[in-house]
Design a protein around this motif. Structure first.
Motif, PDB file in Angstrom:
ATOM      1  N   ARG A  36      40.969  -5.666  -7.303  1.00  0.00           N
ATOM      2  CA  ARG A  36      39.546  -6.036  -7.295  1.00  0.00           C
ATOM      3  C   ARG A  36      38.853  -5.515  -6.042  1.00  0.00           C
ATOM      4  O   ARG A  36      37.701  -5.054  -6.099  1.00  0.00           O
ATOM      5  N   ARG A  37      39.545  -5.536  -4.918  1.00  0.00           N
ATOM      6  CA  ARG A  37      38.979  -5.036  -3.673  1.00  0.00           C
ATOM      7  C   ARG A  37      38.752  -3.520  -3.766  1.00  0.00           C
ATOM      8  O   ARG A  37      37.715  -3.002  -3.324  1.00  0.00           O
ATOM      9  N   GLU A  38      39.706  -2.803  -4.354  1.00  0.00           N
ATOM     10  CA  GLU A  38      39.551  -1.356  -4.509  1.00  0.00           C
ATOM     11  C   GLU A  38      38.366  -1.020  -5.409  1.00  0.00           C
ATOM     12  O   GLU A  38      37.592  -0.089  -5.115  1.00  0.00           O
ATOM     13  N   ARG A  39      38.193  -1.754  -6.473  1.00  0.00           N
ATOM     14  CA  ARG A  39      37.086  -1.483  -7.391  1.00  0.00           C
ATOM     15  C   ARG A  39      35.738  -1.820  -6.736  1.00  0.00           C
ATOM     16  O   ARG A  39      34.754  -1.096  -6.934  1.00  0.00           O
ATOM     17  N   ARG A  40      35.719  -2.889  -5.962  1.00  0.00           N
ATOM     18  CA  ARG A  40      34.488  -3.219  -5.236  1.00  0.00           C
ATOM     19  C   ARG A  40      34.142  -2.126  -4.236  1.00  0.00           C
ATOM     20  O   ARG A  40      32.967  -1.775  -4.056  1.00  0.00           O
ATOM     21  N   ARG A  41      35.154  -1.594  -3.588  1.00  0.00           N
ATOM     22  CA  ARG A  41      34.943  -0.564  -2.573  1.00  0.00           C
ATOM     23  C   ARG A  41      34.275   0.671  -3.188  1.00  0.00           C
ATOM     24  O   ARG A  41      33.405   1.291  -2.574  1.00  0.00           O
ATOM     25  N   VAL A  42      34.673   1.034  -4.392  1.00  0.00           N
ATOM     26  CA  VAL A  42      34.043   2.163  -5.078  1.00  0.00           C
ATOM     27  C   VAL A  42      32.564   1.877  -5.307  1.00  0.00           C
ATOM     28  O   VAL A  42      31.692   2.719  -5.024  1.00  0.00           O
ATOM     29  N   ALA A  43      32.244   0.689  -5.791  1.00  0.00           N
ATOM     30  CA  ALA A  43      30.847   0.326  -6.052  1.00  0.00           C
ATOM     31  C   ALA A  43      30.038   0.265  -4.763  1.00  0.00           C
ATOM     32  O   ALA A  43      28.863   0.672  -4.735  1.00  0.00           O
ATOM     33  N   GLU A  44      30.646  -0.219  -3.691  1.00  0.00           N
ATOM     34  CA  GLU A  44      29.937  -0.338  -2.416  1.00  0.00           C
ATOM     35  C   GLU A  44      29.519   1.020  -1.857  1.00  0.00           C
ATOM     36  O   GLU A  44      28.584   1.109  -1.054  1.00  0.00           O
ATOM     37  N   GLN A  45      30.203   2.079  -2.276  1.00  0.00           N
ATOM     38  CA  GLN A  45      29.853   3.428  -1.813  1.00  0.00           C
ATOM     39  C   GLN A  45      28.778   4.069  -2.686  1.00  0.00           C
ATOM     40  O   GLN A  45      28.448   5.241  -2.505  1.00  0.00           O
ATOM     41  N   GLY A  46      28.240   3.276  -3.610  1.00  0.00           N
ATOM     42  CA  GLY A  46      27.168   3.765  -4.465  1.00  0.00           C
ATOM     43  C   GLY A  46      27.625   4.549  -5.673  1.00  0.00           C
ATOM     44  O   GLY A  46      26.809   5.170  -6.360  1.00  0.00           O
ATOM     45  N   LEU A  47      28.905   4.519  -5.959  1.00  0.00           N
ATOM     46  CA  LEU A  47      29.460   5.286  -7.069  1.00  0.00           C
ATOM     47  C   LEU A  47      29.458   4.461  -8.353  1.00  0.00           C
ATOM     48  O   LEU A  47      29.773   3.266  -8.337  1.00  0.00           O
ATOM     49  N   THR A  48      29.127   5.108  -9.448  1.00  0.00           N
ATOM     50  CA  THR A  48      29.217   4.483 -10.761  1.00  0.00           C
ATOM     51  C   THR A  48      30.133   5.326 -11.640  1.00  0.00           C
ATOM     52  O   THR A  48      30.192   6.555 -11.489  1.00  0.00           O
ATOM     53  N   LEU A  49      30.838   4.684 -12.555  1.00  0.00           N
ATOM     54  CA  LEU A  49      31.792   5.367 -13.430  1.00  0.00           C
ATOM     55  C   LEU A  49      31.285   5.342 -14.865  1.00  0.00           C
ATOM     56  O   LEU A  49      30.750   4.330 -15.331  1.00  0.00           O
ATOM     57  N   HIS A  50      31.496   6.461 -15.560  1.00  0.00           N
ATOM     58  CA  HIS A  50      30.999   6.620 -16.919  1.00  0.00           C
ATOM     59  C   HIS A  50      32.080   7.306 -17.754  1.00  0.00           C
ATOM     60  O   HIS A  50      32.625   8.332 -17.343  1.00  0.00           O
ATOM     61  N   ARG A  51      32.371   6.753 -18.913  1.00  0.00           N
ATOM     62  CA  ARG A  51      33.354   7.344 -19.821  1.00  0.00           C
ATOM     63  C   ARG A  51      32.616   8.024 -20.979  1.00  0.00           C
ATOM     64  O   ARG A  51      31.855   7.377 -21.714  1.00  0.00           O
ATOM     65  N   LEU A  52      32.874   9.317 -21.132  1.00  0.00           N
ATOM     66  CA  LEU A  52      32.260  10.112 -22.190  1.00  0.00           C
ATOM     67  C   LEU A  52      33.348  10.545 -23.167  1.00  0.00           C
ATOM     68  O   LEU A  52      34.436  10.947 -22.748  1.00  0.00           O
ATOM     69  N   GLU A  53      33.036  10.487 -24.442  1.00  0.00           N
ATOM     70  CA  GLU A  53      34.016  10.859 -25.458  1.00  0.00           C
ATOM     71  C   GLU A  53      33.431  11.890 -26.406  1.00  0.00           C
ATOM     72  O   GLU A  53      32.225  11.915 -26.672  1.00  0.00           O
ATOM     73  N   SER A  54      34.296  12.745 -26.904  1.00  0.00           N
ATOM     74  CA  SER A  54      33.984  13.663 -27.986  1.00  0.00           C
ATOM     75  C   SER A  54      32.681  14.424 -27.737  1.00  0.00           C
ATOM     76  O   SER A  54      32.544  15.124 -26.744  1.00  0.00           O
ATOM     77  N   GLU A  55      31.707  14.273 -28.643  1.00  0.00           N
ATOM     78  CA  GLU A  55      30.475  15.050 -28.571  1.00  0.00           C
ATOM     79  C   GLU A  55      29.602  14.675 -27.381  1.00  0.00           C
ATOM     80  O   GLU A  55      28.632  15.390 -27.071  1.00  0.00           O
TER      81      GLU A  55
END
Length: 377
Positions: free
Chosen positions: A196-215
């Motif tokens: 949970r701390r690692e995931r918070r750290r990613v968000a605190e740096q202003g990063l967002t994650l997006h999963r794209l599939e297929s088309e």
């Protein structure tokens, strides 16, 4: 019934995709005609790169009844079961190790089927026919890499003299977690808090994650991913094994198998991980980043993949080779075996001793890794 005939093909396109895929099915994307054709048509797996296609096929009349990827290799790059020391020892003794025969998926250390047979075909007769491709030839050896356990056992029943080499990977498996919080609940308190701390750290740096599939994966997204992929290799002073044309061909030919995990900063993509998926398994293969960001690799390459599996009902996540850091994030060791035919008796005896000794070390490593898993007892 007509006679069983062995044919070696100089390219995967020499057999129609519909016939090849009818045998191999769609559970394992790396064995599909489209994947192998993308490797060859892009030039990634070719004579000039040290991968000479010599695919083995079995026929009854005009019907394809057996198929196995096979290459003559002129080096040992891109295999991930390393035999450089064997080659060096043999050539120091005056022998010629290359070219060698190899049954594997180029640049893809992915456990899965290697031989596909039509229903009703005798596996014993099929393997005896296939073995003629390397036995009694000028090749120094044949190597079967990352085959499934049942296939390894079937080959040993036909050719018990084959040498077995043991290895290990780390894989995540769904144990009925339901969602990511359910997965975390199965971990020890220490590891749960750490993730949970690692995931918070990613968000605190202003990063967002997006999963794209297929088309959803367009040309711009693919080109950005490739820039990131190349960065990973350029940091080590070389280009990646695969080129942009290969990835474009994958996107055109089998888009349903692709999952792109993209990290964005201020709305702009800055890192990417490209995965392939089969019916039951997600395979994490290719990654790169344009930025240095704490914990981003763990988020993009592990946690997003676990979330995707849970969301799509995939039971297994294979994130690639190596890395004890996977262990503490819920990826358990999986024992693997490879098979090796060595024509020279002296070389075979030396390698057999090496494999026996290595097996003891691998077993000790696996037992220690299993004790270090972060799950609550």
């Amino acid at each position: 019934m007509s006679e069983l005939i062995l044919k070696q093909l100089p390219a995967i396109e020499a057999v129609p995709a519909v016939q090849w895929n009818a045998l191999v099915g769609d559970d394992h994307p790396f064995l599909r005609h489209e994947f192998l054709h993308a490797l060859e048509a892009s030039g990634a797996a070719s004579r000039s790169t040290g991968w000479l296609p010599r695919h083995l096929t079995l026929w009854r009349g005009e019907s394809l009844v057996g198929a196995m990827p096979y290459y003559h290799k002129f080096h040992s790059y891109g295999e991930y079961v390393f035999d450089w020391a064997w080659a060096d020892a043999w050539e120091r003794a005056g022998g010629r190790y290359y070219p060698k025969g190899l049954t594997a998926i180029p640049f893809s250390p992915v456990p899965g089927p290697r031989l596909a047979l039509a229903s009703g075909e005798d596996p014993l007769a099929a393997r005896n026919a296939l073995a003629a491709a390397w036995e009694g030839t000028a090749l120094s050896s044949w190597h079967l890499l990352y085959a499934e356990g049942g296939e390894i056992d079937a080959w040993l029943a036909v050719r018990p003299e084959l040498l077995v080499r043991h290895g290990v990977q780390f894989q995540w498996r769904d144990q009925g977690y339901g969602d990511f919080d359910g997965f975390l609940a199965a971990l020890t308190s220490k590891r749960r808090k750490s993730i949970r701390r690692e995931r918070r750290r990613v968000a605190e740096q202003g990063l967002t994650l997006h999963r794209l599939e297929s088309e959803e994966i367009g040309e711009r997204e693919l080109e950005h991913f490739f820039r990131c992929y190349e960065i990973t290799y350029l940091e080590r002073g070389r280009h990646g094994y695969l080129n942009l044309d290969f990835f474009r061909r994958l996107r055109r030919a089998m888009p349903e198998a692709l999952v792109l995990i993209q990290a964005r900063l201020d709305g702009q993509p800055v890192a990417a991980a490209l995965c392939l998926q089969g019916r039951r398994t997600l395979y994490g293969r290719y990654w790169g980043s344009e930025v240095l960001a704490d914990c981003l690799h763990f988020e993009a390459c592990y946690y997003q993949g676990i979330e995707h599996c849970l969301a799509r009902g995939l039971s297994c996540f294979d994130p690639g080779t190596q890395g004890e850091h996977k262990l503490t994030r819920g990826f358990a060791p999986r024992r693997l075996r490879s098979l090796h035919h060595l024509a020279d008796p002296g070389l075979r005896a030396a390698v057999a001793r090496f494999c026996d000794e290595e097996h003891g070390h691998v077993e000790a490593y696996c037992r220690a890794a299993e004790r270090a898993l972060p799950f609550r007892i």
